[in-house]
Design a protein around this motif. Structure first.
Motif, short mmCIF file in Angstrom:
data_model
loop_
_atom_site.label_atom_id
_atom_site.label_comp_id
_atom_site.label_asym_id
_atom_site.label_seq_id
_atom_site.Cartn_x
_atom_site.Cartn_y
_atom_site.Cartn_z
N SER A 60 102.73 12.27 -61.63
CA SER A 60 101.38 12.56 -62.12
C SER A 60 101.24 12.27 -63.61
O SER A 60 100.12 12.28 -64.14
CB SER A 60 101.03 14.03 -61.86
OG SER A 60 101.97 14.89 -62.50
N GLY A 61 102.35 12.03 -64.27
CA GLY A 61 102.32 11.75 -65.70
C GLY A 61 102.91 10.38 -66.02
O GLY A 61 103.18 9.56 -65.13
N SER A 62 103.12 10.14 -67.28
CA SER A 62 103.72 8.89 -67.76
C SER A 62 104.49 9.20 -69.03
O SER A 62 104.47 10.33 -69.53
CB SER A 62 102.64 7.83 -68.01
OG SER A 62 101.69 8.31 -68.96
N PHE A 63 105.14 8.20 -69.58
CA PHE A 63 105.95 8.46 -70.78
C PHE A 63 106.07 7.20 -71.63
O PHE A 63 105.72 6.08 -71.21
CB PHE A 63 107.34 8.98 -70.40
CG PHE A 63 108.23 7.97 -69.72
CD1 PHE A 63 109.14 7.22 -70.46
CD2 PHE A 63 108.17 7.77 -68.35
CE1 PHE A 63 109.97 6.30 -69.84
CE2 PHE A 63 109.00 6.85 -67.72
CZ PHE A 63 109.91 6.11 -68.47
N TRP A 91 107.59 2.48 -77.65
CA TRP A 91 107.59 1.36 -76.70
C TRP A 91 106.95 1.78 -75.37
O TRP A 91 107.17 2.89 -74.88
CB TRP A 91 109.01 0.89 -76.43
CG TRP A 91 109.61 0.09 -77.56
CD1 TRP A 91 109.73 -1.26 -77.65
CD2 TRP A 91 110.19 0.61 -78.76
NE1 TRP A 91 110.32 -1.62 -78.82
CE2 TRP A 91 110.63 -0.49 -79.54
CE3 TRP A 91 110.36 1.90 -79.27
CZ2 TRP A 91 111.23 -0.34 -80.78
CZ3 TRP A 91 110.97 2.05 -80.51
CH2 TRP A 91 111.39 0.94 -81.25
N GLY A 92 106.15 0.85 -74.82
CA GLY A 92 105.53 1.05 -73.52
C GLY A 92 105.35 -0.30 -72.83
O GLY A 92 105.82 -1.34 -73.31
N LEU A 138 109.58 -3.91 -72.50
CA LEU A 138 108.62 -3.04 -73.19
C LEU A 138 108.20 -3.68 -74.51
O LEU A 138 108.90 -4.55 -75.05
CB LEU A 138 109.23 -1.67 -73.46
CG LEU A 138 109.70 -0.85 -72.25
CD1 LEU A 138 110.32 0.46 -72.71
CD2 LEU A 138 108.56 -0.61 -71.28
N ASN A 139 107.05 -3.22 -75.01
CA ASN A 139 106.51 -3.73 -76.27
C ASN A 139 106.29 -2.57 -77.24
O ASN A 139 105.89 -1.48 -76.84
CB ASN A 139 105.19 -4.48 -76.01
CG ASN A 139 104.60 -5.06 -77.27
OD1 ASN A 139 104.04 -4.35 -78.09
ND2 ASN A 139 104.71 -6.37 -77.42
N ILE A 174 104.35 4.24 -69.71
CA ILE A 174 105.23 3.81 -68.62
C ILE A 174 105.01 4.73 -67.43
O ILE A 174 105.18 5.96 -67.54
CB ILE A 174 106.70 3.86 -69.06
CG1 ILE A 174 106.90 3.03 -70.34
CG2 ILE A 174 107.63 3.39 -67.95
CD1 ILE A 174 108.24 3.25 -71.02
N PRO A 175 104.65 4.19 -66.25
CA PRO A 175 104.40 5.05 -65.08
C PRO A 175 105.69 5.46 -64.39
O PRO A 175 106.76 4.87 -64.62
CB PRO A 175 103.58 4.14 -64.18
CG PRO A 175 104.06 2.76 -64.49
CD PRO A 175 104.37 2.77 -65.97
#
Length: 372
Positions: A301-304, A316-317, A332-333, A340-341
């Motif tokens: 339900s979240g991301s990081f 970075w994502g 990643l950039n 990030i899922p």
């Protein structure tokens, strides 16, 4: 008159004796300046085979003729090997035994020598070989002809280990960390997290053995330190800076030095983990991938994101359209990105691959990652 004649005869006899003494001196030895010997090699193209690492068979042999100085001279012969573009600034040198006119190498020994010249494993490079002849430290050496070699070494990673207070001086132990030389060039690097009050350590080549790299220097002060090293069973502990944290530790066995400097470090942050205000530390994994890793529960339900040094200055994502790394798997950039899922709830190991940098160095724009 008789007395005068007697004196003249006496003086003449002394003169003849002096001339006779002078003639008895040996012939004056002179040098022709030195004519170098001629160097040859058993091969000029060498592709090293990693499967023969421990095979003692010589795969290349250098031979040369003796130099000529015009007299019987005690000559020191030194084989020098250097990368083609170095112009003999930092050659690897081997002083040969008296009246020895050849030097051979096995696969392992020659590969280690080439890696110390900073040649890249798996990539064809070029080195030059010559013999330096010397009769005195005060006389300029003469050099043989130069033999040019085309060589392809192979990478061979090597590790040393870092027992210390940070992990309870356990050697071996479950928390014992290490330093890596990715090409076995004698330079070992890694990142150690020194906790508060636990900044003393040593370096050992073999787990469970206390033959060690140590120092005779006093503990340094400051945020970056450098120590001369000694190898054996004596010597004092190294000290990291008193401020706890992550430090780049580099042991250079070619120059017998050890340096310590603050390192950039990385964390996982986001509502998929422990929230957007709590960083989950990652640990540096000192393997050939040179990556950071953290194992933690994540929710879909979240991301990081992954950020540097507990700050948003670098994070970075997933690359946005048009940014570096967009559409490239596992990339990643740092400048234009989305969160990030997480595919589903579970415990994951998140890895993040970036070059080792000291604190404040420019950050990498792209980096590799995995969520497994």
């Amino acid at each position: 008159m008789k007395k005068v004649l007697t004196k003249l005869l006496a003086v003449g006899s002394i003169g003849l004796l002096m001339l006779s003494a002078c003639k008895k001196d040996g012939t004056l030895v002179t040098s022709n300046g030195g004519k170098a010997g001629a160097l040859t090699s058993s091969a000029t193209t060498v592709i090293l085979d990693k499967t023969k690492l421990n095979d003692p068979t010589q795969i290349i042999n250098f031979t040369f003729t003796a130099p000529d100085y015009g007299f019987q001279a005690a000559v020191t012969n030194t084989l020098q090997i250097d990368s083609a573009g170095d112009n003999w600034a930092k050659p690897m040198s081997v002083t040969l035994s008296t009246k020895t006119y050849s030097q051979g190498y096995s696969t392992g020994d020659f590969n280690a020598l080439l890696l110390k010249l900073n040649l890249t494993g798996g990539v064809t490079g070029h080195v030059n070989v010559r013999i330096a002849h010397s009769v005195s430290a005060s006389i300029t050496p003469v050099y043989s002809n130069v033999v040019n070699l085309t060589v392809t070494p192979f990478n061979l990673a090597a590790w040393v280990y870092v027992p210390g207070a940070y992990e309870g001086w356990a050697n071996p132990g479950p928390m014992l960390d290490s330093l890596l030389s990715a090409t076995s060039n004698g330079i070992y690097t890694g990142i150690i997290n020194f906790t508060a009050g636990n900044n003393q350590f040593l370096v050992v080549p073999v787990k469970g053995n206390w033959t060690k790299y140590a120092t005779t220097a006093s503990p340094g002060t400051g945020t970056s330190l450098s120590y001369p090293t000694i190898f054996g069973t004596t010597g004092n502990n190294f000290y990291a800076p008193a401020t706890p944290g992550y430090y780049v530790v580099t042991l250079n066995t070619n120059t017998n030095t050890l340096t310590i400097a603050p390192a950039d470090y990385y964390t996982v942050i986001g509502d998929a983990a422990q929230g957007w205000s709590t960083d989950v530390p990652m640990k540096f994994v000192n393997d050939v991938n040179q990556s950071w890793a953290a194992t933690l529960p994540l929710v879909s339900s979240g991301s990081f994101k992954i950020r540097q040094d507990d700050a948003w200055g670098n994070s970075w994502g997933i690359p946005k359209s048009g940014s570096a790394g967009y559409g490239v798997a596992n990339t990643l950039n740092n400048t234009s990105n989305n969160n990030i899922p997480v595919p589903s709830n579970g415990t994951y190991t998140v890895t993040f691959g970036v070059p080792i940098t000291t604190f404040g160095s420019p950050a990498s724009v792209t980096a590799t990652y995995s969520v497994k």
